[in-house]
Design a protein around this motif. Structure first.
Motif, PDB file in Angstrom:
ATOM      1  N   ALA A 290     -13.551  17.323 -14.666  1.00 45.75           N
ATOM      2  CA  ALA A 290     -12.544  18.206 -15.256  1.00 45.75           C
ATOM      3  C   ALA A 290     -11.623  17.369 -16.136  1.00 45.75           C
ATOM      4  O   ALA A 290     -11.340  16.209 -15.832  1.00 45.75           O
ATOM      5  CB  ALA A 290     -11.732  18.907 -14.172  1.00 45.75           C
ATOM      6  N   ALA A 291     -11.185  17.950 -17.244  1.00 39.96           N
ATOM      7  CA  ALA A 291     -10.163  17.342 -18.092  1.00 39.96           C
ATOM      8  C   ALA A 291      -8.857  18.067 -17.793  1.00 39.96           C
ATOM      9  O   ALA A 291      -8.708  19.254 -18.115  1.00 39.96           O
ATOM     10  CB  ALA A 291     -10.535  17.459 -19.562  1.00 39.96           C
ATOM     11  N   VAL A 292      -7.942  17.379 -17.130  1.00 37.59           N
ATOM     12  CA  VAL A 292      -6.710  17.992 -16.645  1.00 37.59           C
ATOM     13  C   VAL A 292      -5.552  17.543 -17.532  1.00 37.59           C
ATOM     14  O   VAL A 292      -5.369  16.341 -17.772  1.00 37.59           O
ATOM     15  CB  VAL A 292      -6.435  17.595 -15.184  1.00 37.59           C
ATOM     16  N   VAL A 293      -4.788  18.488 -18.016  1.00 37.64           N
ATOM     17  CA  VAL A 293      -3.593  18.181 -18.798  1.00 37.64           C
ATOM     18  C   VAL A 293      -2.387  18.746 -18.057  1.00 37.64           C
ATOM     19  O   VAL A 293      -2.343  19.941 -17.751  1.00 37.64           O
ATOM     20  CB  VAL A 293      -3.671  18.762 -20.217  1.00 37.64           C
ATOM     21  N   LEU A 294      -1.426  17.877 -17.765  1.00 35.95           N
ATOM     22  CA  LEU A 294      -0.186  18.289 -17.110  1.00 35.95           C
ATOM     23  C   LEU A 294       0.934  18.259 -18.147  1.00 35.95           C
ATOM     24  O   LEU A 294       1.261  17.215 -18.702  1.00 35.95           O
ATOM     25  CB  LEU A 294       0.147  17.346 -15.951  1.00 35.95           C
TER      26      LEU A 294
ATOM     27  N   ALA B  36     -16.422  18.804 -20.109  1.00 38.70           N
ATOM     28  CA  ALA B  36     -15.601  18.861 -18.896  1.00 38.70           C
ATOM     29  C   ALA B  36     -14.933  20.225 -18.777  1.00 38.70           C
ATOM     30  O   ALA B  36     -14.741  20.939 -19.762  1.00 38.70           O
ATOM     31  CB  ALA B  36     -14.537  17.765 -18.933  1.00 38.70           C
ATOM     32  N   GLN B  37     -14.598  20.583 -17.563  1.00 38.23           N
ATOM     33  CA  GLN B  37     -13.864  21.811 -17.307  1.00 38.23           C
ATOM     34  C   GLN B  37     -12.397  21.600 -17.689  1.00 38.23           C
ATOM     35  O   GLN B  37     -11.707  20.753 -17.119  1.00 38.23           O
ATOM     36  CB  GLN B  37     -13.945  22.191 -15.830  1.00 38.23           C
ATOM     37  N   PRO B  38     -11.853  22.323 -18.678  1.00 37.36           N
ATOM     38  CA  PRO B  38     -10.455  22.135 -19.065  1.00 37.36           C
ATOM     39  C   PRO B  38      -9.507  22.803 -18.064  1.00 37.36           C
ATOM     40  O   PRO B  38      -9.710  23.958 -17.665  1.00 37.36           O
ATOM     41  CB  PRO B  38     -10.372  22.783 -20.437  1.00 37.36           C
ATOM     42  N   VAL B  39      -8.500  22.070 -17.659  1.00 37.08           N
ATOM     43  CA  VAL B  39      -7.492  22.568 -16.717  1.00 37.08           C
ATOM     44  C   VAL B  39      -6.121  22.261 -17.306  1.00 37.08           C
ATOM     45  O   VAL B  39      -5.832  21.122 -17.686  1.00 37.08           O
ATOM     46  CB  VAL B  39      -7.629  21.911 -15.332  1.00 37.08           C
ATOM     47  N   LEU B  40      -5.270  23.274 -17.393  1.00 32.96           N
ATOM     48  CA  LEU B  40      -3.930  23.103 -17.946  1.00 32.96           C
ATOM     49  C   LEU B  40      -2.902  23.490 -16.889  1.00 32.96           C
ATOM     50  O   LEU B  40      -2.932  24.604 -16.359  1.00 32.96           O
ATOM     51  CB  LEU B  40      -3.742  23.976 -19.191  1.00 32.96           C
ATOM     52  N   LEU B  41      -1.996  22.563 -16.581  1.00 34.02           N
ATOM     53  CA  LEU B  41      -0.926  22.796 -15.626  1.00 34.02           C
ATOM     54  C   LEU B  41       0.397  22.654 -16.375  1.00 34.02           C
ATOM     55  O   LEU B  41       0.671  21.605 -16.973  1.00 34.02           O
ATOM     56  CB  LEU B  41      -1.000  21.774 -14.480  1.00 34.02           C
TER      57      LEU B  41
END
Length: 661
Positions: free
Chosen positions: A474-478, A562-567
């Motif tokens: 996953a590609a996680v952006v906080l 990758a699975q994009p995840v935005l927090l």
């Protein structure tokens, strides 16, 4: 045969650092320093404040300095310098009373004349003592009392310069006084030679052979001898300076009567002058004002003034407020003398902790000289914070640890202790090794034979399981809001703790995932965990979520597989956006164009398949309305934790997103 009983006495160890003390635990210190850094302090200031504050088991510099100042005040408030004057006045009154009794029994004319002389003594004690210097005492008791005055003055004058001399010369005869006089003469010759720059090695050795019994400090050379004497001599001068003008005049007159001759004071004056020449850096002109009701003699008063001087030096050392101050400057021996061994142990621990933080690579100096937390320190902080968050996520006994949650997947190559609820496979090699080592340690000399005949019994504490992590990547952006409202509402530190915990979780437990941090106020900026941790509050208005979303899209496009995840962590509705020129446009209440551009970028992210979660802080009605509407529009989630629960909310949401994948 008579049985012998040996009694053993136990007491506190006083031979230096406790040899059985556990090694320094830097976790609490690093945690406290990290909290201050995240609150906006520089690492330099945070470390300094921790050393000043101490912790639950160790007094900091401020408390030690407070103890030194409290002892100093106590000395000044409880004691006074009248002791010797009161003793002399009492001896004089007793001598006069005994003489009057004797004169009353004598019937000759000379007795009547003596009565007139005794009855018209000056009110001043010093003048009365001087006037009676040539008086022919009829009463043996009165003569002895008067002689005690001269003896007391001599012993007190010596006791001011030589510790314990008052007691040593009590009851001394003329031969003892001559020996002291010879010691003073030899000492003055030695100091004069030293002050002329001569080599006094042999002269010092001869002096110590003849008079070493008067110097229990056992100095090894002339400089050490001067050091031991100069401080007491300076304190004696401070004692004189601290007297009232009337007391100074009385003491000057009385001193001439020491041992019945001015010779002693002449030698002492010569000694004081030589010591002042050798050590001009000492405080020879200082004075103190005592206001208590406990009198002190000349020697005791000089010792108290020496203590006051030492306490003032300790207070300055503990303040660390001067240029180039270091914890190694603190005189631990003086601290132990004045405040006790525990105070010295606390100061020693502070110095060791300061040194250990640097030696273990937790803090270091940057190229421009600033103190910084190292990556190792950031990892330890992240681990500590994540452990706290795990307790929030799993408050009930028996629940799985949050830092190991997630579905079974590929092994990471690491192992860990089994915990209730774990379903990961056992690591047989590590489990059996633990059992063998435990059995060997518990079995003593016959443990090998025991294992050979009975085998190895595995207990639950021996079990280790294979560590696994879920897939796919996953590609996680906080995105974290750094507008000034986050500071004003007490959300600054929880925001940083959240970023640290999530960074540590992903970098250690889910290494296949990619975490990227973006902070946004009036502008948005790509950042990293170290920079964000040390970020100081900005006095700027504006919540430019639009700019942050643009940076997030740019980053996510680098990981197409990758699975994009935005927090998104924020406490305010969007009030700024980038205009066509790239400049930030700010308007409150939110401008329709700001809302429109922000919604457009969120929809772009949604079309990329991004899992979006908003973490709404505070009770802003406009923010709640905006987030609820956009979450329904793009299929996102909304979580509204309080500030203390932010870390658990973000970490828990990330773990749930992995489970969903």
């Amino acid at each position: 045969m008579t049985a012998r009983h040996h009694r053993t006495r136990y007491q506190r160890y006083s031979g230096g650092p406790d040899p059985l003390a556990p090694p320094l635990d830097l976790r609490e210190a690093l945690g406290a320093i990290g909290e201050d850094v995240m609150a906006g302090a520089s690492p330099e200031r945070a470390l300094r404040e921790y050393l000043r504050r101490g912790d639950r088991q160790m007094r900091g510099l401020d408390r030690l300095a407070e103890a030194a100042n409290r002892r100093r005040r106590k000395l000044l408030e409880q004691r006074n310098l009248d002791g010797t004057f009161e003793q002399i006045r009492q001896l004089l009154d007793e001598a006069v009373l005994e003489e009057r009794k004797q004169l009353a029994r004598d019937l000759d004319d000379d007795a009547r004349f003596a009565e007139l002389q005794i009855g018209n003594l000056p009110a001043s004690t010093a003048q009365a003592v001087r006037e009676l210097a040539d008086y022919s005492w009829r009463s043996p008791t009165a003569r002895e009392k008067y002689q005690e005055i001269a003896d007391l003055l001599g012993r007190e004058a010596l006791d001011q310069r030589f510790a314990g001399m008052k007691q040593a010369l009590e009851g001394a005869d003329e031969q003892d006084r001559q020996a002291v006089s010879q010691m003073l003469a030899d000492l003055n010759e030695l100091l004069d030679a030293h002050n002329r720059g001569e080599d006094t090695t042999e002269q010092f050795a001869d002096f110590m052979d003849k008079h070493g019994q008067h110097f229990p400090e056992n100095p090894e050379n002339t400089d050490e001898l001067i050091d031991s004497l100069a401080r007491r001599s300076a304190a004696a001068q401070q004692f004189f300076n601290s007297l009232t003008p009337q007391q100074q005049a009385e003491l000057a007159e009385l001193s001439a009567q020491a041992f019945g001759s001015p010779a002693l004071m002449n030698q002492i004056d010569q000694l004081d002058a030589a010591l002042r020449h050798a050590r001009p850096d000492l405080d020879w002109d200082g004075a103190q004002r005592f206001s208590g009701d406990q009198p002190m003699g000349l020697g005791e008063g000089a010792a108290a003034l020496a203590d006051l001087g030492e306490l003032e030096e300790l207070a300055e050392q503990l303040s660390q407020g001067y240029a180039g101050a270091q914890l190694e400057d603190i005189d631990l021996d003086a601290l132990a003398r004045q405040l006790g061994e525990e105070a010295a142990a606390d100061a020693r621990t502070l110095a060791e902790l300061d040194r250990a933080l640097r030696e273990q690579g937790l803090v270091h100096r940057s190229a421009d000289g600033r103190l910084e937390l190292t990556p190792k320190a950031m990892r330890q902080l992240g681990h500590s914070i994540l452990r706290d968050i795990a307790q929030q996520l799993s408050p009930r006994t028996g629940e799985r640890r949050a830092d190991t949650a997630g579905r079974l997947g590929e092994p990471t190559g690491a192992t860990r202790e089994w915990a209730y609820g774990d379903t990961e496979p056992w690591d047989v090699t590590r489990t059996v090794t633990n059992a063998v080592l435990r059995t060997a340690a518990a079995g003593g000399p016959g443990s090998v034979a025991t294992m050979t005949s009975h085998g190895v019994r595995i207990e639950m504490d021996d079990v280790e399981v294979s560590d696994t992590e879920a897939r796919p990547q996953a590609a996680v952006v906080l995105l974290v809001d750094t507008s000034f409202s986050m500071v004003m509402e007490g959300r600054w530190t929880p925001m940083k703790r959240t970023a640290l915990a999530l960074n540590h979780l992903i970098s250690t437990r889910f290494r296949s995932d990619e975490l990227h941090l973006i902070e946004f106020g009036r502008h948005a900026r790509d950042t990293d965990v170290a920079t964000l941790t040390g970020l100081e509050p900005r006095m700027e208005q504006g919540t430019n979520l639009h700019h942050a979303l643009l940076l997030a899209q740019r980053h996510l496009r680098r990981f197409p597989n990758a699975q994009p995840v935005l927090l998104v962590v924020t406490d305010g509705e969007p009030t700024a956006h980038l205009d066509a020129s790239g400049e930030a446009f700010f308007f409150y209440p939110p401008h329709p164009q700001t809302i429109g551009l922000t919604v457009r970028e969120l929809e772009h992210l949604s079309r990329m398949g991004t899992q979006v979660t908003f973490f709404r802080l505070g009770d802003d009605v406009g923010l709640a309305r905006f987030i609820d509407q956009i979450a329904r529009r793009i299929g996102g989630r909304v979580v509204a934790p309080d500030a203390d629960g932010l870390g658990a909310a973000v970490v828990g949401d990330y773990l749930r997103s992995r489970t969903g994948r």
